[in-house]
Design an enzyme around this catalytic site. Structure first.
Site, PDB file in Angstrom:
ATOM      1  CG  HIS A   1      -3.444   3.518   0.631  1.00 57.73           C
ATOM      2  ND1 HIS A   1      -3.710   2.949  -0.474  1.00 57.73           N
ATOM      3  CD2 HIS A   1      -3.548   2.494   1.423  1.00 57.73           C
ATOM      4  CE1 HIS A   1      -4.018   1.661  -0.435  1.00 57.73           C
ATOM      5  NE2 HIS A   1      -4.008   1.374   0.744  1.00 57.73           N
TER       6      HIS A   1
ATOM      7  CG  ASN B   1      -6.743  -0.899  -0.877  1.00 57.69           C
ATOM      8  OD1 ASN B   1      -5.849  -0.682  -1.698  1.00 57.69           O
ATOM      9  ND2 ASN B   1      -6.500  -1.116   0.514  1.00 57.69           N
TER      10      ASN B   1
ATOM     11  CB  CYS C   1      -0.824  -0.010   1.268  1.00 64.02           C
ATOM     12  SG  CYS C   1      -2.206  -1.247   1.256  1.00 64.02           S
TER      13      CYS C   1
END
Length: 337
Positions: A264, A294, A119
Site C-alpha cells: 500500500h 496515497n 488502506c
C-alpha cells in the site's frame, strides 16, 4: 476441477487516475508548506485530484474495471459479483458497488457490496472474492478500489500534515478460477486491532449523535481526517513485515523468493523501511506514491496494474500484496502470477 482444489487467479488488471495533476508547488499556493518538506516526509511529488462533473468514485472504478475486463477477455455481463473497496463512496448509502454495476450496464441482478477497510480495503476485498471462487459459488468476480479524497481534505495550513498525502484514483482486478495448479492466489492474511481506531479517523458526523448534522454545525466541529502520524508510522513498520512474512511462511517461501512486492502506497519512507527490513533490491518493490500520493483502497490495485503494464510482473512470478491502515487493519496476499 474439484472445489476443494480451486484457486483463483487475477485474469485482468486496470487502473484510472483523474487528469488533474496537483504538484507540491501547487499546494504551496494554498498551504504554508514546501516541496522539500512534503518530499522529505512522504516522498510525494504530485497527486491526482478529481474534476467535479467528470469524475465520481463509481465512474473512476468503471473506467478501471473496463480495462481489467478487456485484459481478461471478458465483458461486464460476464461479471457475477462486485466487491468494491472504498472509504469515499459517492453516497452515504447505497454503496458504490451497486453504482458501479449501473455504470457498467450489468443488467443481471448480481450481488454487489462495499468493503470499508480503508488502506487495507482492497486486500480485504480480494480475500473475500477469493473465498467465493474457492467454494465454487462464483467464477468471475470484479474487485475494485476507488477513492476521491481531495473533496474531503482540509486544504489549509491547519490540515497540511494530512492533506498533502492523499490523492484520487481507482484500480480493479478480475478474479477467475485458476486453470493451472499452483498458480493464482496462494493465501490471504487479514488482521485488525480496534484499540487504535481513533488514531486515524474521520469522526464526524457520527451516527451516535442526536440530529448529527445539526450537532456538527452547532458545535463547530469539522469532518476532516485526523491522523496520529507518528503512531501510524510506528505500527506500520512493524505490521508490514509481519504480514508479509506470514504469507511467505505459510507457503514455504523466503523473502528473497519474492519477485515483486506491492505495498500500500502510504508513505515512501514506510516502503523504504519495509524494503530494507525484508532485504529486497529496488527492482523487487513497486512504488508510485511519488506521482499519485496515497489513494487508500485504490493504491494497491493501481500499483499492481502499473507493474503489469510496465512488464515488471510476468508469468510465474511470486507477487506479494501488503497493506496497513486505519482501524488499525492490515493484510497480505501471496500470488503465483
Amino acid at each position: 476441477m474439484s472445489n476443494s482444489l480451486r484457486h483463483s487467479e487475477i485474469a485482468g488488471v486496470g487502473h484510472y487516475v483523474p487528469d488533474r495533476v496537483v504538484t507540491n508547488a501547487d499546494l504551496t499556493q494554498l498551504i504554508d508548506t514546501t516541496d522539500e518538506w512534503i518530499q522529505e516526509r512522504t516522498g510525494i511529488r504530485e497527486r491526482r485530484w478529481f474534476e467535479e462533473g467528470k469524475d465520481t468514485t463509481a465512474n473512476m472504478a468503471a473506467n478501471a474495471s473496463r480495462k481489467a475486463l478487456e485484459m481478461a477477455g471478458l465483458t461486464p455481463n460476464d461479471v457475477q459479483m462486485i466487491v468494491f473497496a472504498t472509504l469515499s463512496p459517492d453516497y452515504f448509502f447505497p454503496g458504490s458497488g451497486v453504482l458501479l454495476q449501473r455504470e457498467l450496464g450489468i443488467a443481471a441482478p448480481i450481488p454487489a457490496f462495499d468493503v470499508r477497510n480503508q488502506c487495507s480495503g482492497f486486500v480485504y476485498a480480494l480475500s473475500m472474492a477469493d473465498q467465493f471462487i474457492k467454494t465454487g459459488m462464483y467464477d468471475t468476480v470484479l474487485v475494485v478500489g476507488s477513492e476521491i479524497h481531495s473533496s474531503g481534505l482540509d486544504i489549509s495550513t491547519r490540515g497540511r500534515a494530512v492533506s498533502v498525502i492523499f490523492g484520487d484514483g481507482a484500480g480493479a482486478v478480475v478474479l477467475r478460477p485458476s486453470s493451472q495448479e499452483g498458480h493464482g492466489i496462494l493465501s490471504t492474511h487479514l488482521h485488525s486491532q480496534g484499540e487504535h481506531a481513533e488514531e486515524l479517523i474521520v469522526k464526524e458526523p457520527g451516527s451516535n449523535r442526536n440530529n448529527r448534522v445539526d450537532y456538527v454545525v452547532e458545535n463547530h466541529l469539522d469532518m476532516y481526517p485526523y491522523m496520529n502520524g507518528q503512531n501510524v508510522f510506528k505500527h506500520a513498520v512493524v505490521r508490514f513485515p509481519q504480514v508479509i512474512k506470514e504469507a511467505l511462511d505459510q507457503n514455504g517461501y523466503q523473502p528473497q523468493d519474492i519477485d515483486m512486492l506491492i505495498p500500500h502506497q502510504a508513505n515512501l519512507r514506510i516502503t523504504q523501511y519495509v524494503q530494507q527490513k525484508m532485504g529486497l533490491p529496488d527492482e523487487k518493490i513497486f512504488s508510485n506514491i511519488q506521482r499519485y500520493g496515497n489513494t487508500t483502497a485504490a493504491s494497491v490495485p493501481i500499483a499492481l496494474s502499473e507493474a503489469v503494464q510496465e512488464g515488471r510482473i510476468k508469468r510465474g512470478d511470486l507477487v506479494c500484496l501488503a497493506a496497513f491502515g486505519s482501524g488499525f487493519t492490515w493484510a497480505s496476499a501471496l500470488i503465483k502470477w
